[in-house]
Design a protein around this motif. Structure first.
Motif, PDB file in Angstrom:
ATOM      1  N   PRO A  64       0.804  -1.232   0.000  1.00 50.82           N
ATOM      2  CA  PRO A  64       0.000   0.000   0.000  1.00 50.82           C
ATOM      3  C   PRO A  64       0.833   1.277   0.000  1.00 50.82           C
ATOM      4  CG  PRO A  64      -0.932  -1.584   1.535  1.00 50.82           C
ATOM      5  CD  PRO A  64       0.385  -2.155   1.086  1.00 50.82           C
ATOM      6  N   ALA A  65       2.099   1.183   0.419  1.00 55.48           N
ATOM      7  CA  ALA A  65       2.966   2.365   0.430  1.00 55.48           C
ATOM      8  C   ALA A  65       3.807   2.480  -0.840  1.00 55.48           C
ATOM      9  CB  ALA A  65       3.894   2.317   1.648  1.00 55.48           C
ATOM     10  N   ALA A  66       3.542   1.632  -1.840  1.00 53.63           N
ATOM     11  CA  ALA A  66       4.344   1.634  -3.067  1.00 53.63           C
ATOM     12  C   ALA A  66       4.390   3.024  -3.695  1.00 53.63           C
ATOM     13  CB  ALA A  66       3.786   0.613  -4.053  1.00 53.63           C
ATOM     14  N   LYS A  67       5.569   3.394  -4.197  1.00 56.37           N
ATOM     15  CA  LYS A  67       5.777   4.721  -4.759  1.00 56.37           C
ATOM     16  C   LYS A  67       4.778   5.068  -5.864  1.00 56.37           C
ATOM     17  CE  LYS A  67       9.536   6.305  -2.641  1.00 56.37           C
ATOM     18  NZ  LYS A  67       9.304   5.581  -1.393  1.00 56.37           N
ATOM     19  N   VAL A  68       4.415   4.082  -6.680  1.00 53.33           N
ATOM     20  CA  VAL A  68       3.509   4.359  -7.797  1.00 53.33           C
ATOM     21  C   VAL A  68       2.161   4.889  -7.310  1.00 53.33           C
ATOM     22  CG1 VAL A  68       2.644   1.974  -7.897  1.00 53.33           C
ATOM     23  CG2 VAL A  68       2.513   3.429  -9.926  1.00 53.33           C
ATOM     24  N   LEU A  69       1.724   4.455  -6.131  1.00 51.79           N
ATOM     25  CA  LEU A  69       0.409   4.836  -5.628  1.00 51.79           C
ATOM     26  C   LEU A  69       0.397   6.240  -5.036  1.00 51.79           C
ATOM     27  CD1 LEU A  69      -0.611   1.504  -3.852  1.00 51.79           C
ATOM     28  CD2 LEU A  69      -1.202   2.268  -6.149  1.00 51.79           C
ATOM     29  N   HIS A  70       1.539   6.715  -4.559  1.00 52.67           N
ATOM     30  CA  HIS A  70       1.577   7.993  -3.853  1.00 52.67           C
ATOM     31  C   HIS A  70       2.253   9.109  -4.640  1.00 52.67           C
ATOM     32  CE1 HIS A  70       0.114   6.080  -0.156  1.00 52.67           C
ATOM     33  NE2 HIS A  70       0.808   5.035  -0.580  1.00 52.67           N
ATOM     34  N   TYR A  71       3.222   8.734  -5.484  1.00 50.57           N
ATOM     35  CA  TYR A  71       4.008   9.761  -6.168  1.00 50.57           C
ATOM     36  C   TYR A  71       4.004   9.587  -7.687  1.00 50.57           C
ATOM     37  CZ  TYR A  71       5.372   9.951  -1.318  1.00 50.57           C
ATOM     38  OH  TYR A  71       5.326   9.998   0.057  1.00 50.57           O
ATOM     39  N   ALA A  72       3.097   8.734  -8.177  1.00 52.78           N
ATOM     40  CA  ALA A  72       2.866   8.585  -9.624  1.00 52.78           C
ATOM     41  C   ALA A  72       4.131   8.234 -10.399  1.00 52.78           C
ATOM     42  CB  ALA A  72       2.225   9.853 -10.193  1.00 52.78           C
ATOM     43  N   GLU A  73       4.999   7.411  -9.803  1.00 51.09           N
ATOM     44  CA  GLU A  73       6.208   6.990 -10.518  1.00 51.09           C
ATOM     45  C   GLU A  73       5.832   5.846 -11.461  1.00 51.09           C
ATOM     46  OE1 GLU A  73      10.937   6.714  -9.681  1.00 51.09           O
ATOM     47  OE2 GLU A  73       9.615   5.916  -8.158  1.00 51.09           O
ATOM     48  N   GLU A  74       5.394   6.244 -12.652  1.00 52.00           N
ATOM     49  CA  GLU A  74       4.815   5.286 -13.601  1.00 52.00           C
ATOM     50  C   GLU A  74       4.956   5.825 -15.011  1.00 52.00           C
ATOM     51  OE1 GLU A  74       1.394   4.187 -16.265  1.00 52.00           O
ATOM     52  OE2 GLU A  74       1.966   6.141 -15.449  1.00 52.00           O
ATOM     53  N   ILE A  75       5.254   4.942 -15.961  1.00 53.00           N
ATOM     54  CA  ILE A  75       5.274   5.284 -17.378  1.00 53.00           C
ATOM     55  C   ILE A  75       4.625   4.149 -18.152  1.00 53.00           C
ATOM     56  CG2 ILE A  75       7.324   6.754 -17.252  1.00 53.00           C
ATOM     57  CD1 ILE A  75       8.964   4.377 -18.258  1.00 53.00           C
ATOM     58  N   PHE A  76       4.203   4.441 -19.386  1.00 54.93           N
ATOM     59  CA  PHE A  76       3.584   3.387 -20.180  1.00 54.93           C
ATOM     60  C   PHE A  76       3.770   3.666 -21.662  1.00 54.93           C
ATOM     61  CE2 PHE A  76       0.236   6.532 -19.745  1.00 54.93           C
ATOM     62  CZ  PHE A  76      -0.444   6.507 -20.960  1.00 54.93           C
ATOM     63  N   GLU A  77       3.428   2.676 -22.468  1.00 60.14           N
ATOM     64  CA  GLU A  77       3.439   2.791 -23.921  1.00 60.14           C
ATOM     65  C   GLU A  77       2.175   2.146 -24.479  1.00 60.14           C
ATOM     66  OE1 GLU A  77       5.204   4.188 -26.379  1.00 60.14           O
ATOM     67  OE2 GLU A  77       6.406   5.252 -24.881  1.00 60.14           O
TER      68      GLU A  77
END
Length: 354
Positions: free
Chosen positions: A57-70
């Motif tokens: 639940p504390a994963a960075k992607v959930l709180h700080y939007a550290e995510e990319i996609f194609e």
């Protein structure tokens, strides 16, 4: 050669009929995952049954939007061959996005293997009907299980795929576009040139406002002067003005679209002059009023090209190409899809056959 462990699903899903396909709804039986840990690098590439991800639940992607996609597609040709369109360009762009979001670079061989091996395994999901395809969504997420704003040391690269129907089941109908003057999508120095979820979340409010007024998309203006055109909805945009093609330059807040690149190359092949530069909304409305704005269209993976029939801003409306798809817009669509589905020659080696 990437050694990928494959765990097959024990129960396979029923494949939907092509006539019922809705974009992004019918996921296939499997997905690809590879892990990254600082000090170890990328490891454990695997294809597993499609299912929920298990992240803290504390994963960075959930709180700080550290995510990319194609986003790209696999196409089935008339002889049954499955092929991809410019996948290495998507991987190169993903690594540019990764650099901006402080995510690790992924080796081209690993990123491509995750795409190709998953598509090969799910080849029966690639639809046969005209205009249909298998949409491919590679993405990368930061999974560090700790609060605090810093880059992730633990990351996952994941690929999921889903069959999609024809984007225009009833033909390419021009769309109505509202020029957005309040919200901005991105600014130079921000993340506009990266394909990251935060850019799209920031676009939702303006999109909802436009839809309530009867418009399909918004035309984004720059975040500093609020006068220069950037993108249309989630697509790049082009205009044919007095025989010349105009498109916003890649100034750091505009996505370097693969379809955009492909359109520019074809247009130059056909002898058109293409200007990549700043374009003000005043210039566009003036061109519409004096009759020199001949065509306008958006470009992107999902729609390929999307003709624009009307522009509106603060009570002012102009019609483009008689609210009909323009001749050049249709030619671009026909040629790009012809190459993608193997009906036309591929002079620039954009196709990768599986």
């Amino acid at each position: 050669m990437v050694d990928i462990k494959i765990t097959r699903a024990s129960v396979l899903k029923e494949k939907p009929a092509s006539s019922t396909l809705v974009f992004g709804k019918s996921m296939t039986d499997h997905m690809f995952i590879a892990d990254y840990d600082e000090g170890q690098g990328w490891h454990d590439p695997r294809i597993v049954p499609y299912g929920p991800l298990q992240i803290d639940p504390a994963a960075k992607v959930l709180h700080y939007a550290e995510e990319i996609f194609e986003g790209l597609k696999a196409y089935r040709t008339a002889d049954g061959t499955i092929q991809l369109f410019r996948p290495l360009d998507n991987i190169a762009r993903m690594n540019k996005s990764a650099e901006r979001l402080c995510l690790p670079q992924i080796p081209e061989e690993l990123a491509l293997a995750g795409i190709t091996e998953l598509v090969k395994l799910e080849r029966d999901w690639v639809p046969h009907e005209e205009g249909t395809s298998l949409y491919i969504r590679p993405f990368m997420i930061g999974t560090d299980p700790a609060l605090g704003v810093h880059s992730s040391h633990h990351v996952q690269y994941i690929v999921i795929v889903c069959p999609v129907g024809a984007y225009y089941p009833e033909g390419l109908a021009p769309v109505k576009i509202y020029v957005e003057s309040e919200d901005v999508r991105a600014v130079k120095g921000g993340t506009g040139m990266a394909k990251t979820g935060g850019n799209y979340a920031a676009s939702l409010r303006a999109g909802d406002r436009a839809e309530k007024q009867g418009y399909s998309q918004v035309l984004w203006l720059d975040g500093v002067h609020r006068k220069y055109i950037e993108e249309v909805g989630a697509m790049n945009v082009m205009f044919k003005v007095n025989g010349k093609i105009l498109t916003p330059d890649l100034n750091g807040s505009v996505l370097d679209g693969i379809t955009r690149r492909s359109c520019i190359q074809l247009l130059k092949d056909w002898g058109y002059e293409v200007e990549e530069r700043r374009i003000s909304y005043e210039e566009l409305f003036q061109a519409a009023e004096d009759g020199t704005l001949e065509e306008a269209w958006g470009t992107g993976t999902a729609a390929v090209v999307s003709p624009i029939g009307e522009l509106a801003m603060e009570g002012k409306k102009v019609t483009i190409s008689g609210n009909q798809i323009g001749e050049l817009t249709q030619k671009l669509y026909d040629n790009l899809t012809g190459i993608q589905w193997g009906r036309l020659a591929d002079p620039h080696n954009w196709i990768m056959k599986l």
